[in-house]
Design an enzyme around this catalytic site. Structure first.
Site, short mmCIF file in Angstrom:
data_model
loop_
_atom_site.label_atom_id
_atom_site.label_comp_id
_atom_site.label_asym_id
_atom_site.label_seq_id
_atom_site.Cartn_x
_atom_site.Cartn_y
_atom_site.Cartn_z
N LEU A 141 0.87 -1.18 0.00
CA LEU A 141 0.00 0.00 0.00
C LEU A 141 0.90 1.22 0.00
O LEU A 141 1.97 1.22 0.63
CB LEU A 141 -0.87 0.05 1.26
CG LEU A 141 -2.18 -0.71 1.31
CD1 LEU A 141 -2.93 -0.32 2.58
CD2 LEU A 141 -3.05 -0.48 0.10
N ASP A 142 0.47 2.28 -0.68
CA ASP A 142 1.22 3.53 -0.62
C ASP A 142 1.40 3.96 0.84
O ASP A 142 0.53 3.69 1.69
CB ASP A 142 0.47 4.65 -1.36
CG ASP A 142 0.49 4.45 -2.86
OD1 ASP A 142 1.33 3.70 -3.36
OD2 ASP A 142 -0.36 5.06 -3.53
N ARG A 143 2.48 4.64 1.11
CA ARG A 143 2.75 5.11 2.47
C ARG A 143 1.62 5.98 3.02
O ARG A 143 1.29 5.91 4.21
CB ARG A 143 4.07 5.92 2.47
CG ARG A 143 4.54 6.36 3.84
CD ARG A 143 5.85 7.12 3.76
NE ARG A 143 5.69 8.41 3.10
CZ ARG A 143 5.37 9.54 3.75
NH1 ARG A 143 5.19 9.54 5.06
NH2 ARG A 143 5.26 10.67 3.09
N THR A 184 -1.58 5.84 2.23
CA THR A 184 -2.86 5.13 2.29
C THR A 184 -2.88 4.22 3.51
O THR A 184 -1.91 3.52 3.79
CB THR A 184 -3.06 4.29 1.02
OG1 THR A 184 -2.99 5.13 -0.13
CG2 THR A 184 -4.41 3.58 1.04
#
Length: 327
Positions: free
Chosen positions: A145-147, A149
């Site tokens: 997951l993106d940092r 998100t």
């Protein structure tokens, strides 16, 4: 056909949940010593760094013994060492385990915590934290997951099973549901299926859409909306392009609140500023376990701040600012 070289196990234990760096000396080369090659290979580390590591015995071979500064160059030789890591600002939010068995660990990741070590985020990542906190040094991430998100992330306990779980995402057998807070568009007929071609170039922060065969598909619909002009959206990605949901929400004219990249790239915030997180959450994961056959439907317990208390979120509160300088 060239035979794949299998590296021996690392003779160095992890440090703070981070594996030692492994380097294999090329099979062909004109270097007289291992030092000469390492100085060239690791030139970005700075003058004298490799010499200092060799002098202190911090670069070792497969047998765990220190590589001597004058050790001859041996083609194909493996060496290991730990990087000296800069101090990182702790992310002051808990990492909650949602499900755990002998094969997988699923956690509810907070905003601002990277999934895996990358760039300036190394020890302050979900993977490094979990390895330390759960005493699972072999833990690996099945996806990222993106940092910025928050939400559910799946990790694997056994390295030999990691490929099976990665296949759930690669082969689209993992059903993912996200949630976001964004402006409400009353003029649009919902739900909407967005199809486009997204490109993410190396070195460029934001992804963008280009003409061509679609490689990104998302289903978007508001779950509820209210009088302040905001809605809580349900997002179902059917593909997994970088920043896909953020790009598609922007294309619909309803960019996700708190997004520092879309529709425009905002100036970077200083390290330690954890206010106004991106209002995007990986809410659900649903899948059949490829190893045990068990059916899973897991759900994040988080509530997006801008939906729960928009005024406080918009004002930048609660103020969570961690000093980034020496303590």
């Amino acid at each position: 056909m060239r035979r794949r070289v299998v590296a021996p196990p690392s003779p160095l234990p992890q440090r703070d949940g981070i594996d030692a760096v492994r380097v294999r000396l090329p099979g062909v080369g004109n270097w007289a010593t291992a030092r000469e090659y390492l100085v060239e290979r690791l030139s970005g580390a700075g003058d004298g760094v490799v010499d200092g590591m060799l002098r202190d015995g911090r670069i070792v071979g497969a047998d765990g013994r220190a590589v001597a500064p004058d050790a001859p160059y041996v083609p194909g030789m493996f060496v290991w060492f730990h990087r000296e890591l800069p101090a990182e600002v702790p992310v002051p939010f808990p990492l909650e385990v949602v499900y755990r068995d002998a094969h997988i660990v699923v956690v509810d990741k907070p905003h601002f915590l990277a999934t895996t070590p990358r760039g300036s985020h190394v020890t302050e990542t979900a993977l490094a934290r979990l390895r330390r906190e759960l005493d699972l040094p072999a833990l690996g991430a099945a996806h990222r997951l993106d940092r910025l998100t928050a939400g559910l992330v799946l990790f694997t306990v056994r390295p030999e099973e990691r490929g099976a779980y990665q296949g759930l995402f690669r082969e689209r057998r993992m059903r993912k549901v996200y949630e976001a807070v964004a402006p409400y568009d009353a003029t649009r007929a919902w739900p909407v299926t967005v199809r486009s071609r997204i490109v993410k170039e190396r070195g460029r922060l934001a992804a963008y859409e280009v003409p061509g065969e679609p490689n990104a598909v998302s289903v978007v619909e508001p779950v509820e909306h209210r009088g302040d002009g905001l809605a809580r959206y349900r997002l179902v990605p059917q593909t997994g392009q970088t920043h896909q949901l953020r790009v598609h929400m922007t294309a619909l004219g309803v960019p996700i609140l708190g997004d520092p990249l879309y529709p425009e790239v905002a100036p970077p915030v200083p390290p330690g500023d954890f206010r106004r997180p991106l209002q995007l959450l990986a809410r659900e994961l649903e899948f059949t376990d490829p190893v045990t056959g068990r059916e899973h439907r897991l759900r994040s317990g988080r509530v997006l701040d801008a939906w729960a208390a928009y005024g406080r979120w918009a004002a930048g509160g609660p103020d969570v600012v961690v000093p980034s300088g020496p303590q």
